[in-house]
Write an enzyme that holds these catalytic residues in place. Structure first.
Site, PDB file in Angstrom:
ATOM      1  N   PHE A 123      52.310  34.350  45.402  1.00 32.11           N
ATOM      2  CA  PHE A 123      51.333  33.249  45.376  1.00 32.11           C
ATOM      3  C   PHE A 123      50.790  33.157  43.964  1.00 32.11           C
ATOM      4  O   PHE A 123      50.075  34.059  43.514  1.00 32.11           O
ATOM      5  CB  PHE A 123      50.229  33.601  46.382  1.00 32.11           C
ATOM      6  CG  PHE A 123      49.154  32.575  46.611  1.00 32.11           C
ATOM      7  CD1 PHE A 123      49.407  31.423  47.341  1.00 32.11           C
ATOM      8  CD2 PHE A 123      47.860  32.792  46.136  1.00 32.11           C
ATOM      9  CE1 PHE A 123      48.393  30.497  47.596  1.00 32.11           C
ATOM     10  CE2 PHE A 123      46.839  31.880  46.382  1.00 32.11           C
ATOM     11  CZ  PHE A 123      47.109  30.732  47.125  1.00 32.11           C
ATOM     12  N   GLU A 127      45.096  33.117  36.988  1.00 30.50           N
ATOM     13  CA  GLU A 127      45.537  33.052  35.590  1.00 30.50           C
ATOM     14  C   GLU A 127      44.619  33.929  34.752  1.00 30.50           C
ATOM     15  O   GLU A 127      43.550  34.325  35.226  1.00 30.50           O
ATOM     16  CB  GLU A 127      45.452  31.597  35.091  1.00 30.50           C
ATOM     17  CG  GLU A 127      46.350  30.641  35.849  1.00 30.50           C
ATOM     18  CD  GLU A 127      46.343  29.231  35.256  1.00 30.50           C
ATOM     19  OE1 GLU A 127      45.557  28.992  34.310  1.00 30.50           O
ATOM     20  OE2 GLU A 127      47.132  28.415  35.741  1.00 30.50           O
ATOM     21  N   GLY A 131      40.399  33.236  37.547  1.00 29.46           N
ATOM     22  CA  GLY A 131      40.423  34.214  38.643  1.00 29.46           C
ATOM     23  C   GLY A 131      39.499  33.719  39.736  1.00 29.46           C
ATOM     24  O   GLY A 131      39.898  32.940  40.601  1.00 29.46           O
ATOM     25  N   SER A 132      38.221  34.102  39.646  1.00 26.40           N
ATOM     26  CA  SER A 132      37.236  33.599  40.621  1.00 26.40           C
ATOM     27  C   SER A 132      37.113  32.080  40.519  1.00 26.40           C
ATOM     28  O   SER A 132      36.973  31.386  41.532  1.00 26.40           O
ATOM     29  CB  SER A 132      35.868  34.236  40.361  1.00 26.40           C
ATOM     30  OG  SER A 132      35.884  35.592  40.746  1.00 26.40           O
ATOM     31  N   TRP A 156      48.253  38.864  37.614  1.00 22.35           N
ATOM     32  CA  TRP A 156      48.048  39.749  38.777  1.00 22.35           C
ATOM     33  C   TRP A 156      48.785  39.224  40.013  1.00 22.35           C
ATOM     34  O   TRP A 156      48.228  39.214  41.123  1.00 22.35           O
ATOM     35  CB  TRP A 156      46.561  39.873  39.156  1.00 22.35           C
ATOM     36  CG  TRP A 156      45.649  40.180  38.027  1.00 22.35           C
ATOM     37  CD1 TRP A 156      45.666  41.289  37.256  1.00 22.35           C
ATOM     38  CD2 TRP A 156      44.554  39.369  37.541  1.00 22.35           C
ATOM     39  NE1 TRP A 156      44.657  41.227  36.327  1.00 22.35           N
ATOM     40  CE2 TRP A 156      43.971  40.069  36.482  1.00 22.35           C
ATOM     41  CE3 TRP A 156      44.028  38.127  37.913  1.00 22.35           C
ATOM     42  CZ2 TRP A 156      42.883  39.565  35.770  1.00 22.35           C
ATOM     43  CZ3 TRP A 156      42.950  37.632  37.220  1.00 22.35           C
ATOM     44  CH2 TRP A 156      42.388  38.336  36.161  1.00 22.35           C
ATOM     45  N   ARG A 243      42.404  35.610  53.735  1.00 17.25           N
ATOM     46  CA  ARG A 243      41.256  36.545  53.817  1.00 17.25           C
ATOM     47  C   ARG A 243      41.232  37.274  55.162  1.00 17.25           C
ATOM     48  O   ARG A 243      40.707  38.392  55.244  1.00 17.25           O
ATOM     49  CB  ARG A 243      39.962  35.777  53.511  1.00 17.25           C
ATOM     50  CG  ARG A 243      39.915  35.421  52.035  1.00 17.25           C
ATOM     51  CD  ARG A 243      38.883  34.397  51.629  1.00 17.25           C
ATOM     52  NE  ARG A 243      39.070  34.083  50.197  1.00 17.25           N
ATOM     53  CZ  ARG A 243      38.542  33.035  49.582  1.00 17.25           C
ATOM     54  NH1 ARG A 243      37.795  32.171  50.254  1.00 17.25           N
ATOM     55  NH2 ARG A 243      38.769  32.828  48.287  1.00 17.25           N
ATOM     56  N   GLY A 340      36.077  69.205  48.180  1.00 12.05           N
ATOM     57  CA  GLY A 340      37.018  69.378  47.064  1.00 12.05           C
ATOM     58  C   GLY A 340      38.414  68.907  47.433  1.00 12.05           C
ATOM     59  O   GLY A 340      39.138  68.335  46.599  1.00 12.05           O
ATOM     60  N   GLU A 363      41.968  38.055  46.586  1.00  8.96           N
ATOM     61  CA  GLU A 363      41.754  36.934  47.526  1.00  8.96           C
ATOM     62  C   GLU A 363      40.273  36.559  47.607  1.00  8.96           C
ATOM     63  O   GLU A 363      39.756  36.182  48.672  1.00  8.96           O
ATOM     64  CB  GLU A 363      42.371  37.233  48.895  1.00  8.96           C
ATOM     65  CG  GLU A 363      43.866  37.473  48.726  1.00  8.96           C
ATOM     66  CD  GLU A 363      44.700  37.159  49.926  1.00  8.96           C
ATOM     67  OE1 GLU A 363      44.286  36.332  50.748  1.00  8.96           O
ATOM     68  OE2 GLU A 363      45.802  37.733  50.011  1.00  8.96           O
ATOM     69  N   SER A 366      33.938  40.036  46.569  1.00 11.64           N
ATOM     70  CA  SER A 366      32.828  40.008  47.539  1.00 11.64           C
ATOM     71  C   SER A 366      31.796  38.958  47.132  1.00 11.64           C
ATOM     72  O   SER A 366      31.195  38.295  47.994  1.00 11.64           O
ATOM     73  CB  SER A 366      32.169  41.386  47.620  1.00 11.64           C
ATOM     74  OG  SER A 366      33.078  42.304  48.193  1.00 11.64           O
TER      75      SER A 366
END
Ligand code: CAA
Length: 380
Positions: A123, A127, A131-132, A156, A243, A340, A363, A366
């Site tokens: 998809f 770019e 992004g957002s 990405w 989503r 640990g 996608e 938040s």
């Protein structure tokens, strides 16, 4: 309200859970360490009808519903979040928009091999500078006779290095803002398409992503997906479904964290008893289990709305927002319970901790989910 799964959905769950336990989980740590695309698992997912679960059988899909999709994806992601997102992108972000916006000819030509898993999709929306702010597309598409000529860079792109087909977004008229965005179906072997090296990531290391460079790529107009200028709506409504997929992936990661922590807490002893007998540990496990169930209910509600054909932007955003934050809290607590041993590669929870983070980012971060939810509240 009946929350019982249908016989068909239960069968999907069992099939996915058995496959995940027997074939995916034993490979998950190795896939992560080797940053390896799990080609053999993707081929098995295709055999099981899981690369296009909700696509009608006539186009090579499983002919099932979005709830079945969410159930299957949770099971696969419980074993390996990398394998989960490969499946999610092909189902939600590639098959779904071609099913919804493609012509009959495009469905025959492009959707059928993707939904049957013979081909793999990616998809191409994000770019370097979009992004957002997805509407800020810089990749250009200019008409030239019966062709379009496309140039730009995508960032990405999950599945990019291994994909055959890309649902690609471009800007053909910057003055029109988001109404100047146009979607195409791009074969990845088209002249002028080049992938950069796979991104080096914190988590989901078996899911390969990369930049895609488009240099005067010439596509016939038959590759247009939807209307010229209609691409932003293709992208946004596709992400409403995507989503749900990422919420389901997050459920799988949260469940892995909970189940691994439970098993460890039964086994590990401190102060003369198993740590599960300490209330401090029990309270963590109780919170993880409660949040996981709440996240699953939100995810199934969004999937049920999708199945019913109603707009579900707000509900998908709520599911993705909550489930991704639940996965991160669960993974963090699982590392704490392991102490640990949670911090070293010999145990699986450090992988869950690294894998969980991306679910709060891709996608739509938040913060973007909160914007989508708030925008919907303001309209109510
Ligand atoms: N369905 C249909 N139409 C929609 C829509 C939806 N869900 N959301 C918005 N629209 C329409 C609006 O109605 C509006 O149309 P009109 O102009 O006709 O009224 C138009 O789109 C513009 O809407 P907005 O003004 O709300 O758009 P915006 O520019 O403010 O952006 C945004 C909204 C929610 C912030 C959007 O940019 C967004 O979702 N950003 C995040 C991008 C994202 O999720 N990227 C993910 C990349 S893919 C990925 O991550 C895959 C992977 O690796 C696995």
């Amino acid at each position: 309200m009946d929350l019982t799964l249908s016989d068909e959905q239960q069968l999907v769950q069992k099939t996915a859970a058995d496959f995940a336990k027997n074939e995916v989980l034993p490979r998950a740590a190795e896939i992560d360490r080797a940053h390896r695309h799990p080609k053999e698992l993707v081929a098995r997912l295709a055999e099981l009808g899981m690369m296009g679960i909700a696509v009608p059988e006539q186009y090579g899909g499983g002919g099932l519903d979005a709830i079945s999709y969410a159930i299957a994806l949770e099971e696969i992601s419980r074993a390996c979040a990398s394998t989960g997102v490969i499946m999610s992108v092909n189902n939600s972000l590639v098959c779904d928009p071609i099913l919804k916006f493609g012509s009959e000819e495009q469905k025959q030509k492009w959707l059928t091999p993707l939904a049957s898993g013979k081909k793999l999709g990616c998809f191409g929306l994000s770019e370097p500078e979009a992004g957002s702010d997805a509407a800020a597309q810089k990749t250009t598409a200019r008409p030239d006779g019966d062709d379009w000529v496309i140039s730009g860079v995508k960032n990405w792109i999950t599945n990019g290095p291994v994909a055959d087909t890309c649902v690609l977004f471009t800007m053909n008229d910057r003055a029109k803002g988001h109404k100047g965005i146009t979607a195409f179906i791009l074969p990845m072997d088209q002249k002028g398409v080049r992938c950069g090296p796979p991104d080096k990531k914190l988590g989901i290391r078996g899911s390969q992503s990369c930049q895609i460079f488009l240099d005067e790529v010439r596509l016939h107009k038959s590759h247009l997906l939807g209307e010229v200028g209609g691409g932003f709506k293709v992208a946004m409504s596709t992400l409403d479904g995507g989503r749900i997929g990422i919420a389901a992936q997050a459920l799988g990661i949260a469940r892995a964290a909970l189940e691994d922590a439970l098993a460890y807490a039964r086994d590990r002893k401190t102060f003369g008893k198993a740590i599960i007998e300490h209330q401090a540990i029990q309270f963590k496990l109780a919170d993880m289990a409660t949040e996981l169930d709440a996240a699953r209910l939100l995810t199934w509600r969004a999937a049920a709305l999708k199945d019913g054909g109603a707009r579900h932007s707000k509900e998908s955003a709520m599911a993705k927002l909550f489930a991704s934050e639940v996965a991160n809290r669960a993974a963090k607590e699982a590392v704490q319970i392991f102490g640990g041993n949670g911090y070293v590669e010999d145990f699986p929870v450090e992988r869950h901790y690294r894998d969980a983070k991306i679910t709060e980012i891709y996608e739509g971060t938040s913060e973007i989910q909160r914007l989508v939810i708030a925008a919907s509240l303001l309209k109510e």
